[in-house]
Design an enzyme around this catalytic site. Structure first.
Site, PDB file in Angstrom:
ATOM      1  N   HIS A  20       0.863  -1.186   0.000  1.00  0.00           N
ATOM      2  CA  HIS A  20       0.000   0.000   0.000  1.00  0.00           C
ATOM      3  C   HIS A  20       0.895   1.231   0.000  1.00  0.00           C
ATOM      4  O   HIS A  20       1.301   1.725   1.061  1.00  0.00           O
ATOM      5  CB  HIS A  20      -0.935  -0.021   1.215  1.00  0.00           C
ATOM      6  CG  HIS A  20      -1.945   1.084   1.224  1.00  0.00           C
ATOM      7  ND1 HIS A  20      -3.100   1.028   1.987  1.00  0.00           N
ATOM      8  CD2 HIS A  20      -1.998   2.267   0.558  1.00  0.00           C
ATOM      9  CE1 HIS A  20      -3.806   2.138   1.801  1.00  0.00           C
ATOM     10  NE2 HIS A  20      -3.151   2.908   0.936  1.00  0.00           N
ATOM     11  N   HIS A  22       1.373   4.772  -2.682  1.00  0.00           N
ATOM     12  CA  HIS A  22       0.993   5.503  -3.904  1.00  0.00           C
ATOM     13  C   HIS A  22       2.246   6.132  -4.485  1.00  0.00           C
ATOM     14  O   HIS A  22       2.913   6.919  -3.795  1.00  0.00           O
ATOM     15  CB  HIS A  22      -0.036   6.585  -3.575  1.00  0.00           C
ATOM     16  CG  HIS A  22      -1.280   6.029  -2.955  1.00  0.00           C
ATOM     17  ND1 HIS A  22      -2.442   5.824  -3.667  1.00  0.00           N
ATOM     18  CD2 HIS A  22      -1.542   5.609  -1.693  1.00  0.00           C
ATOM     19  CE1 HIS A  22      -3.366   5.308  -2.865  1.00  0.00           C
ATOM     20  NE2 HIS A  22      -2.845   5.167  -1.655  1.00  0.00           N
ATOM     21  N   HIS A 204      -9.386   0.528  -1.607  1.00  0.00           N
ATOM     22  CA  HIS A 204      -9.310   1.376  -0.409  1.00  0.00           C
ATOM     23  C   HIS A 204     -10.702   1.424   0.216  1.00  0.00           C
ATOM     24  O   HIS A 204     -11.655   1.910  -0.416  1.00  0.00           O
ATOM     25  CB  HIS A 204      -8.934   2.810  -0.776  1.00  0.00           C
ATOM     26  CG  HIS A 204      -7.466   3.060  -0.920  1.00  0.00           C
ATOM     27  ND1 HIS A 204      -6.675   2.437  -1.845  1.00  0.00           N
ATOM     28  CD2 HIS A 204      -6.644   3.909  -0.238  1.00  0.00           C
ATOM     29  CE1 HIS A 204      -5.429   2.884  -1.741  1.00  0.00           C
ATOM     30  NE2 HIS A 204      -5.375   3.775  -0.769  1.00  0.00           N
ATOM     31  N   GLU A 207     -11.387   3.475   5.609  1.00  0.00           N
ATOM     32  CA  GLU A 207     -10.600   4.597   6.139  1.00  0.00           C
ATOM     33  C   GLU A 207     -11.580   5.674   6.601  1.00  0.00           C
ATOM     34  O   GLU A 207     -11.355   6.336   7.615  1.00  0.00           O
ATOM     35  CB  GLU A 207      -9.660   5.131   5.043  1.00  0.00           C
ATOM     36  CG  GLU A 207      -8.645   6.169   5.484  1.00  0.00           C
ATOM     37  CD  GLU A 207      -7.771   6.672   4.316  1.00  0.00           C
ATOM     38  OE1 GLU A 207      -8.145   6.448   3.148  1.00  0.00           O
ATOM     39  OE2 GLU A 207      -6.732   7.302   4.597  1.00  0.00           O
ATOM     40  N   ASP A 287       1.696   7.080   1.767  1.00  0.00           N
ATOM     41  CA  ASP A 287       2.210   8.241   1.022  1.00  0.00           C
ATOM     42  C   ASP A 287       3.450   8.780   1.747  1.00  0.00           C
ATOM     43  O   ASP A 287       3.403   9.854   2.360  1.00  0.00           O
ATOM     44  CB  ASP A 287       1.133   9.334   0.959  1.00  0.00           C
ATOM     45  CG  ASP A 287      -0.086   8.880   0.182  1.00  0.00           C
ATOM     46  OD1 ASP A 287      -0.001   8.827  -1.049  1.00  0.00           O
ATOM     47  OD2 ASP A 287      -1.112   8.558   0.813  1.00  0.00           O
TER      48      ASP A 287
END
Ligand code: HPA
Ligand code: ZN
Length: 364
Positions: A20, A22, A204, A207, A287
């Site tokens: 996971h 990006h 995703h 969240e 990220d």
């Protein structure tokens, strides 16, 4: 820091899998600033890191989209791919399945073939230099809706059929971006087409949404993994199903503090409960450049916050191998490499110079 220099160093060097992450969220701040200047994108500040403070997923996405918008040419994507993998390798990354989210670039007139070819070029160069291996997952941006997702699947399938450069590196699809006001079922057609073409599927969810939406991703989209899955423990039956079927969660604890603001501190995160319930809960950064993070640091953060030692952290790395989409032989090789590192890098023992476990080669 965990307080143990030995453990910190071993966690940094441990060969790690990331499921996971990006690619746009790995962009160096210097690269964001340089590409913005080169491509005429106005940034509101001279130093992009001044933007990297968020109070919600929505607030984060505004910044993520701005960072994405500096990518204008195939060469920009190649640079991003290269730097992303080189930076990961510097912190013990062995294998990554990396998201890229091209919706806004395609809407602005870029071609999927150029995005994929550019990423592939940069990743191949980094692989040759470092031994790290990276595959790609095309993520649909839910902000662009389900029709755009279907068009992206069709374009990807066509690139693969035509043997276009880099198309084989894209092994799956997923979706990201905002969860609020969205229904997983809207994307059933896009995920169905992807599955029919032999692409793997992840999503995703959880969240900013509850456990029912997480279950819907499995039932309606054929998702084999869930990215985040943070709310799953609120439903006993959904949790038990994920335990029984070992459907992986790609958890990003520090991201959940800094981006989703889901917990006040790491020590409050539900990651230990997820793991003690028997969930296949992997560890990832999401990220890293936009949250001042790297994968070695995330392993150290988690070890410190939950008081976990070396063997527990190696077990987490092995769960990443288990949940990845490599073929069985490559998975077995990566598992063996991780187990060798367990002994070779064990804190407190003398490093075995020349050991296979320390060789920075890839899993394939
Ligand atoms: N959630 C949703 N969208 C995203 C994320 C995330 O964690 N990171 C980048 N885009
Ligand atoms: Zn994410």
């Amino acid at each position: 820091m965990s307080g143990s220099p030995n453990l910190d160093e071993a966690l940094e060097r441990l060969p790690k899998v990331e499921l996971h992450c990006h690619v746009e969220g790995t962009m160096r701040a210097t690269t964001v600033a340089e590409l913005a200047r080169a491509n005429g994108v106005a940034l509101p500040v001279a130093d992009p890191t001044e933007l990297y403070r968020y109070d919600s997923l929505t607030g984060f996405l505004e910044v993520f989209w701005l960072v994405q918008s500096v990518l204008a040419t195939r060469d920009d994507w190649a640079r991003l791919g290269y730097e992303s993998a080189v930076d990961g390798a510097a912190h013990g990354l062995a294998y990554r399945e990396s998201f890229f989210t091209p919706a806004r670039h395609l809407a602005a007139g870029q071609r999927l073939g150029d995005v994929v070819a550019g990423l592939d070029e940069g990743l191949a160069a980094a692989e040759a230099e470092t031994g790290v291996v990276v595959r790609l997952i095309l993520d649909f941006d839910r902000d662009f809706g389900a029709r755009a997702a279907e068009e992206q699947v069709d374009a990807l399938v066509e690139l693969r059929r035509a043997g276009a450069p880099g198309a084989e590196r894209v092994i799956g699809v997923g979706y990201d971006s905002t969860e609020i006001g969205q229904e997983p079922g809207w994307y059933a057609e896009a995920f169905g087409r992807a599955g029919a073409a032999g692409l793997r599927r992840t999503a995703h969810q959880g969240e900013d949404s509850g456990p029912a939406a997480i279950a819907a991703c499995v039932d309606l989209l054929g998702a084999e993994r869930i990215d985040h899955g943070l709310s799953i423990l609120a439903d006993h039956d959904v949790t038990q199903r994920f335990v029984d079927e070992q459907i992986a969660l790609t958890v990003c604890p520090s991201s959940n503090i800094r981006i989703a603001n889901a917990f006040p501190t790491l020590a409050d995160h539900v990651y230990p409960e997820m793991r003690s319930r028997g969930l296949l809960a992997t560890l990832n950064t999401d990220d890293p450049s936009l949250t001042d993070l790297d994968l070695g640091l995330e392993y150290r953060n988690v070890a410190t916050a939950f008081g976990w030692g070396w063997d527990q952290m190696v077990d987490i790395a092995l769960d990443g191998v288990e949940a990845c989409w490599l073929d069985p032989a490559a998975k077995a090789a990566l598992r063996a490499r991780t187990e060798a590192a367990r002994e070779a890098l064990r804190p407190g023992s003398r490093p075995q110079v020349g050991s296979d476990a320390l060789r920075p080669d890839g899993p394939t």
